[in-house]
Design a protein around this motif. Structure first.
Motif, short mmCIF file in Angstrom:
data_model
loop_
_atom_site.label_atom_id
_atom_site.label_comp_id
_atom_site.label_asym_id
_atom_site.label_seq_id
_atom_site.Cartn_x
_atom_site.Cartn_y
_atom_site.Cartn_z
N GLN A 179 -12.10 24.82 51.88
CA GLN A 179 -11.80 26.02 51.86
C GLN A 179 -10.50 25.02 50.29
N ASP A 182 -7.34 27.81 45.41
CA ASP A 182 -7.93 29.38 44.14
C ASP A 182 -9.06 30.38 44.68
N GLY A 183 -8.56 29.53 46.13
CA GLY A 183 -10.19 30.14 47.44
C GLY A 183 -11.25 30.19 47.38
N SER A 184 -11.59 29.39 45.99
CA SER A 184 -13.53 29.34 46.18
C SER A 184 -13.65 27.91 47.05
N THR A 191 -19.38 28.92 46.72
CA THR A 191 -18.43 29.91 46.81
C THR A 191 -19.73 31.05 47.42
N ALA A 212 -8.58 32.67 55.32
CA ALA A 212 -8.85 32.27 54.19
C ALA A 212 -10.10 33.44 53.41
N GLU A 214 -9.77 36.49 53.05
CA GLU A 214 -8.82 37.17 51.67
C GLU A 214 -8.91 36.60 50.76
N ARG A 215 -8.27 35.43 51.02
CA ARG A 215 -8.13 34.34 49.64
C ARG A 215 -9.32 34.39 48.91
N LEU A 216 -10.64 34.07 49.96
CA LEU A 216 -12.42 33.69 48.91
C LEU A 216 -12.21 35.23 48.17
N TYR A 219 -10.68 35.51 44.85
CA TYR A 219 -11.30 34.69 43.64
C TYR A 219 -12.86 34.74 43.72
#
Length: 539
Positions: A179, A182-184, A191, A212, A214-216, A219
């Motif tokens: 990953q 920026d989460g992508s 993504t 991960a 939550e970051r995704l 984004y």
């Protein structure tokens, strides 16, 4: 002296540079099976013959070409770009076989050992060649996976391999490691597929995996899709739904954009069916039920494209996707034909194709059929067991020599496949935005101030107010939406009826009163004449 010097110079130049001019092109080892992916993200598997398209993929793996893209048309795959070069409006990549212009496309071009494959950027309007050609030869022909002895180290599949348990936790660990900050996962396509994988509910997603996710989610929820194809839009809406993000609230209005591509018969490119197949998944989860005219048209179009052998485009992958798409519509006979096509294309070692891409989608189709992996066991190995064989010791799919994007892609496919979970079972459902109270129906007590907008409510708010759950089957949700809307309309009509009941009562007594009044006036005015007439009549 000058003449002798000139002759010597020509000879030296010839000995040094002439061999370079006639140097053999780079060569590749050509397998009889390969999988390539088109610009819509749909994999296409080829096997049984040594084809030009597999030679191109081999050239990419060996570094002879850096990149290429393939666009899917009704007539087959078309080379859209090569080494990052996209042809202009009047240009194309011309294909030659042994220095003769090919009469068929890459996917139909059969090549042999020592054959030369050439791509030349050409302007068809002027019939001129642009730049240097991209050329390579076939060094050797490789046996297919099913013809080779078993591979060691988890690098592939073979007839006598023992099935291996697929680790979902390790697969998530691999994706977490890939990953971006920026989460992508790099491209929006990768993504989106990763988002669908992270949308699978499982206890095997540990704390790092949840972080991960939550970051995704952050984004994916803020990125806007400027897609030229219906498939791109459909995939992104699926990613939003998988992560529990309402696509009606997403930037770029992707649902509205996808629906706008419906032409009354199908969605997107009329020459393709994959965009229609993939459009059914997100639309079923955004308030469009199986009774919706657009959905009925899409299903009819998809059914019309099924071949007599039961497949769609003779593709294992697309047929497996179609089974998932049609399952909610109860097209049992059509699905059975598609299932038989998959059965016929499972080779004796039990595998589908040569890598995990086709296998993953087939496992999801098996889940949509309500069947077990054990029921598809061949040569002692189940499809689920083969999924584990393709998993490497770092948790990722495909051999480690593959590029990272390919491994992320394959791993994102494999996680839903490990559970045999179709896409319809992963996506969360969201209702269409509903107009709760229109301006004409407003009473003085609920009317908005001048210049304000009418009150808008959503399916989720209506469900909450009525005590029903908003997370239901997409087909049930559409029915609920209709019933709740009708109930709301009935209530509003009842209010309107109550407000007008006094007026109706007044009108009921007014008419008889007016009749009596006019009768009395008539009698008073005509009495003198009537009395004389009656007096004479009875003398």
């Amino acid at each position: 002296m000058t003449k002798r010097f000139f002759i010597v110079s020509v000879l030296v130049f010839s000995f040094i540079f002439a061999p370079l001019a006639f140097a053999a092109p780079p060569s590749v080892d050509l397998p009889s099976e390969c999988t390539v992916v088109d610009t819509d993200g749909v994999p296409h598997t080829y096997s049984g013959e040594y084809l030009g398209i597999c030679a191109l993929e081999a050239a990419r793996l060996e570094g002879i070409v850096s990149t290429y893209t393939l666009q899917n048309f009704s007539f087959g795959l078309f080379l859209q770009s090569l080494n990052g070069i996209v042809p202009e409006e009047t240009e194309f990549w011309a294909l030659s076989h042994n220095n003769v212009e090919a009469s068929v496309g890459l996917a139909d071009l059969v090549v042999a050992e020592e054959d030369i494959v050439t791509f030349q950027l050409t302007d068809w309007s002027t019939n001129t060649k642009i730049g240097s050609p991209v050329e390579f030869s076939v060094r050797s022909l490789l046996a297919s996976v099913s013809e080779t002895s078993p591979l060691s180290g988890g690098g592939g599949a073979g007839e006598f391999l023992e099935e291996r348990l697929f680790s979902v936790e390790y697969a998530f660990d691999f994706l977490v490691a890939q990953q971006h900050a920026d989460g992508s996962f790099g491209s929006l396509m990768l993504t989106d597929w990763a988002a669908i994988a992270f949308g699978v509910e499982t206890d095997e997603c540990n704390d790092a995996c949840l972080a991960a996710r939550e970051r995704l989610r952050a984004y994916v929820g803020q990125v806007s899709v400027e897609a030229s194809s219906a498939t791109d839009l459909a995939r992104h809406i699926m990613a939003l739904e998988a992560l529990g993000i309402n696509p009606y609230e997403a930037p770029g209005s992707p649902v509205e954009a996808l629906v706008a591509m419906f032409d009354g018969v199908q969605i997107g490119d009329p020459s393709l069916v994959n965009d229609d197949i993939f459009a059914t998944f997100p639309l079923l989860h955004t308030g469009y039920s199986d009774a919706d005219p657009m959905m009925n048209a899409l299903v009819a179009f998809i059914l019309s494209k099924q071949k007599t052998n039961g497949s769609w485009e003779d593709s294992i992958d697309l047929t497996a996707a179609a089974i998932q798409a049609l399952e909610p519509f109860s097209k049992d006979a059509i699905i059975e034909r598609a299932k038989e096509f998959l059965r016929r294309n499972q080779n004796e070692s039990g595998i589908f194709g040569v890598n995990s891409f086709s296998l993953s989608w087939v496992l999801q189709a098996i889940g949509a059929l309500g069947e077990t992996s054990e029921a598809w066991k061949k040569s002692g190995v189940t499809p689920s067991g083969y999924l584990g064989i393709f998993q490497q010791d770092d948790g990722g799919m495909e051999p480690k020599v593959s590029d990272s994007d390919t491994r992320v892609w394959a791993t994102a496919y494999a996680i839903p496949a490990a559970f045999r979970r179709p896409w319809n079972d992963i996506l969360q459902s969201f209702g269409k935005p509903v107009l709760a109270i229109t301006t004409s129906e407003m009473t003085p007590s609920n009317a908005s101030p001048p210049g304000s907008e009418p009150v808008i409510d959503t399916k989720e708010n209506i469900s909450e107010a009525s005590g029903t759950s908003a997370e239901q089957n997409p087909l049930e949700r559409s029915s609920d939406t209709t019933e709740e809307t009708e109930s709301l309309a009935d209530s509003q009509l009842a209010l309107a009826g109550a407000a007008g009941s006094d007026v109706d009562g007044f009108e009921t007594y007014l008419i008889p009163a007016l009749i009596l009044l006019f009768s009395a006036l008539f009698a008073a005015l005509t009495y003198p004449f009537l009395s004389r007439f009656l007096g004479r009549l009875f003398r």
